[in-house]
Scaffold this motif. Sequence first.
Motif, mmCIF file in Angstrom:
data_model
loop_
_atom_site.group_PDB
_atom_site.id
_atom_site.type_symbol
_atom_site.label_atom_id
_atom_site.label_comp_id
_atom_site.label_asym_id
_atom_site.label_seq_id
_atom_site.Cartn_x
_atom_site.Cartn_y
_atom_site.Cartn_z
ATOM 1 N N LEU A 51 0.831 -1.210 0.000
ATOM 2 C CA LEU A 51 0.000 0.000 0.000
ATOM 3 C C LEU A 51 0.861 1.253 0.000
ATOM 4 O O LEU A 51 0.553 2.226 -0.696
ATOM 5 N N TYR A 52 1.940 1.238 0.761
ATOM 6 C CA TYR A 52 2.863 2.376 0.798
ATOM 7 C C TYR A 52 3.476 2.632 -0.580
ATOM 8 O O TYR A 52 3.674 3.770 -0.977
ATOM 9 N N ALA A 53 3.750 1.550 -1.309
ATOM 10 C CA ALA A 53 4.348 1.670 -2.642
ATOM 11 C C ALA A 53 3.298 1.915 -3.735
ATOM 12 O O ALA A 53 3.653 2.066 -4.899
ATOM 13 N N GLY A 54 2.010 1.951 -3.340
ATOM 14 C CA GLY A 54 0.965 2.178 -4.330
ATOM 15 C C GLY A 54 0.629 0.960 -5.157
ATOM 16 O O GLY A 54 0.081 1.071 -6.248
ATOM 17 N N GLU A 55 0.948 -0.202 -4.670
ATOM 18 C CA GLU A 55 0.683 -1.465 -5.383
ATOM 19 C C GLU A 55 -0.450 -2.222 -4.681
ATOM 20 O O GLU A 55 -0.246 -3.253 -4.060
ATOM 21 N N GLU A 56 -1.649 -1.689 -4.801
ATOM 22 C CA GLU A 56 -2.807 -2.254 -4.091
ATOM 23 C C GLU A 56 -3.106 -3.687 -4.513
ATOM 24 O O GLU A 56 -3.661 -4.457 -3.734
ATOM 25 N N TRP A 57 -2.757 -4.073 -5.726
ATOM 26 C CA TRP A 57 -3.046 -5.421 -6.210
ATOM 27 C C TRP A 57 -2.366 -6.487 -5.354
ATOM 28 O O TRP A 57 -2.859 -7.613 -5.260
ATOM 29 N N VAL A 58 -1.257 -6.135 -4.716
ATOM 30 C CA VAL A 58 -0.554 -7.110 -3.874
ATOM 31 C C VAL A 58 -1.432 -7.520 -2.689
ATOM 32 O O VAL A 58 -1.430 -8.683 -2.275
ATOM 33 N N VAL A 59 -2.193 -6.573 -2.155
ATOM 34 C CA VAL A 59 -3.098 -6.886 -1.044
ATOM 35 C C VAL A 59 -4.137 -7.902 -1.496
ATOM 36 O O VAL A 59 -4.461 -8.843 -0.764
ATOM 37 N N LEU A 60 -4.641 -7.748 -2.713
ATOM 38 C CA LEU A 60 -5.588 -8.718 -3.254
ATOM 39 C C LEU A 60 -4.947 -10.107 -3.362
ATOM 40 O O LEU A 60 -5.568 -11.116 -3.014
ATOM 41 N N VAL A 61 -3.705 -10.149 -3.808
ATOM 42 C CA VAL A 61 -2.986 -11.426 -3.899
ATOM 43 C C VAL A 61 -2.837 -12.054 -2.510
ATOM 44 O O VAL A 61 -3.012 -13.267 -2.345
ATOM 45 N N LEU A 62 -2.527 -11.242 -1.505
ATOM 46 C CA LEU A 62 -2.386 -11.760 -0.136
ATOM 47 C C LEU A 62 -3.714 -12.293 0.389
ATOM 48 O O LEU A 62 -3.749 -13.333 1.059
ATOM 49 N N ILE A 63 -4.794 -11.609 0.078
ATOM 50 C CA ILE A 63 -6.120 -12.073 0.521
ATOM 51 C C ILE A 63 -6.472 -13.389 -0.174
ATOM 52 O O ILE A 63 -6.930 -14.342 0.475
ATOM 53 N N VAL A 64 -6.232 -13.464 -1.475
ATOM 54 C CA VAL A 64 -6.502 -14.705 -2.213
ATOM 55 C C VAL A 64 -5.633 -15.839 -1.672
ATOM 56 O O VAL A 64 -6.101 -16.971 -1.491
ATOM 57 N N SER A 65 -4.384 -15.535 -1.372
ATOM 58 C CA SER A 65 -3.480 -16.536 -0.792
ATOM 59 C C SER A 65 -4.034 -17.065 0.531
ATOM 60 O O SER A 65 -4.029 -18.278 0.773
ATOM 61 N N SER A 66 -4.500 -16.175 1.375
ATOM 62 C CA SER A 66 -5.069 -16.599 2.659
ATOM 63 C C SER A 66 -6.308 -17.461 2.451
ATOM 64 O O SER A 66 -6.489 -18.477 3.138
ATOM 65 N N LEU A 67 -7.157 -17.069 1.510
ATOM 66 C CA LEU A 67 -8.366 -17.858 1.245
ATOM 67 C C LEU A 67 -8.027 -19.238 0.690
ATOM 68 O O LEU A 67 -8.648 -20.243 1.073
ATOM 69 N N LEU A 68 -7.052 -19.297 -0.214
ATOM 70 C CA LEU A 68 -6.631 -20.598 -0.745
ATOM 71 C C LEU A 68 -6.033 -21.476 0.348
ATOM 72 O O LEU A 68 -6.333 -22.672 0.431
ATOM 73 N N ASN A 69 -5.185 -20.892 1.193
ATOM 74 C CA ASN A 69 -4.614 -21.658 2.298
ATOM 75 C C ASN A 69 -5.703 -22.154 3.237
ATOM 76 O O ASN A 69 -5.648 -23.293 3.717
ATOM 77 N N ALA A 70 -6.702 -21.326 3.499
ATOM 78 C CA ALA A 70 -7.819 -21.764 4.338
ATOM 79 C C ALA A 70 -8.549 -22.930 3.673
ATOM 80 O O ALA A 70 -8.907 -23.907 4.336
ATOM 81 N N GLY A 71 -8.750 -22.824 2.369
ATOM 82 C CA GLY A 71 -9.416 -23.903 1.638
ATOM 83 C C GLY A 71 -8.633 -25.206 1.656
ATOM 84 O O GLY A 71 -9.214 -26.287 1.655
ATOM 85 N N TYR A 72 -7.310 -25.105 1.666
ATOM 86 C CA TYR A 72 -6.470 -26.302 1.708
ATOM 87 C C TYR A 72 -6.419 -26.919 3.111
ATOM 88 O O TYR A 72 -6.507 -28.123 3.272
#
Length: 142
Positions: A51-72
């Motif tokens: 977010l500090y670097a202005g790369e908001e898409w990375v937060v989306l990737v982290l959220i998707v990663s957490s959801l996938l890990n939860a699913g696994y």
Amino acid sequence: TLGVHKISELNGIGRRMPWTMTAFTIGALGLIGLPPFAGFITKWFLGSGALYAGEEWVVLVLIVSSLLNAGYFLPILYRGWFRDQEKPWPFEHHVGPLETNWMLLTPPLITALLVIASGLFAAVSFSPLSVVELIALVEYPP
């Protein structure tokens, strides 16, 4: 120890191997990114930096990663802790008072303790996070 090779064979394993399953649970929850585990601290700082670097898409990737890990991992945790064993494990090997050989049990327990300690004590001067911050300051001076 039990000869289990499929997730479907893990029903009730938390009652048979509580220390091993507890270490696995801590690791799984850390990978999902739940506080107070080290995985939460990691994802928090990655997201903050993005977010500090202005790369908001990375937060989306982290959220998707957490959801996938939860699913696994959550189905495995559910089977291990909350389902009843349906059939005997292929190898019911007793090794004395422990659930498995101490050399198999010690590494996951130490790792689980480090995952908790790294999350709880992330702000102390000798934590892994402090070492990373020091490296970042040396490599990328302000």
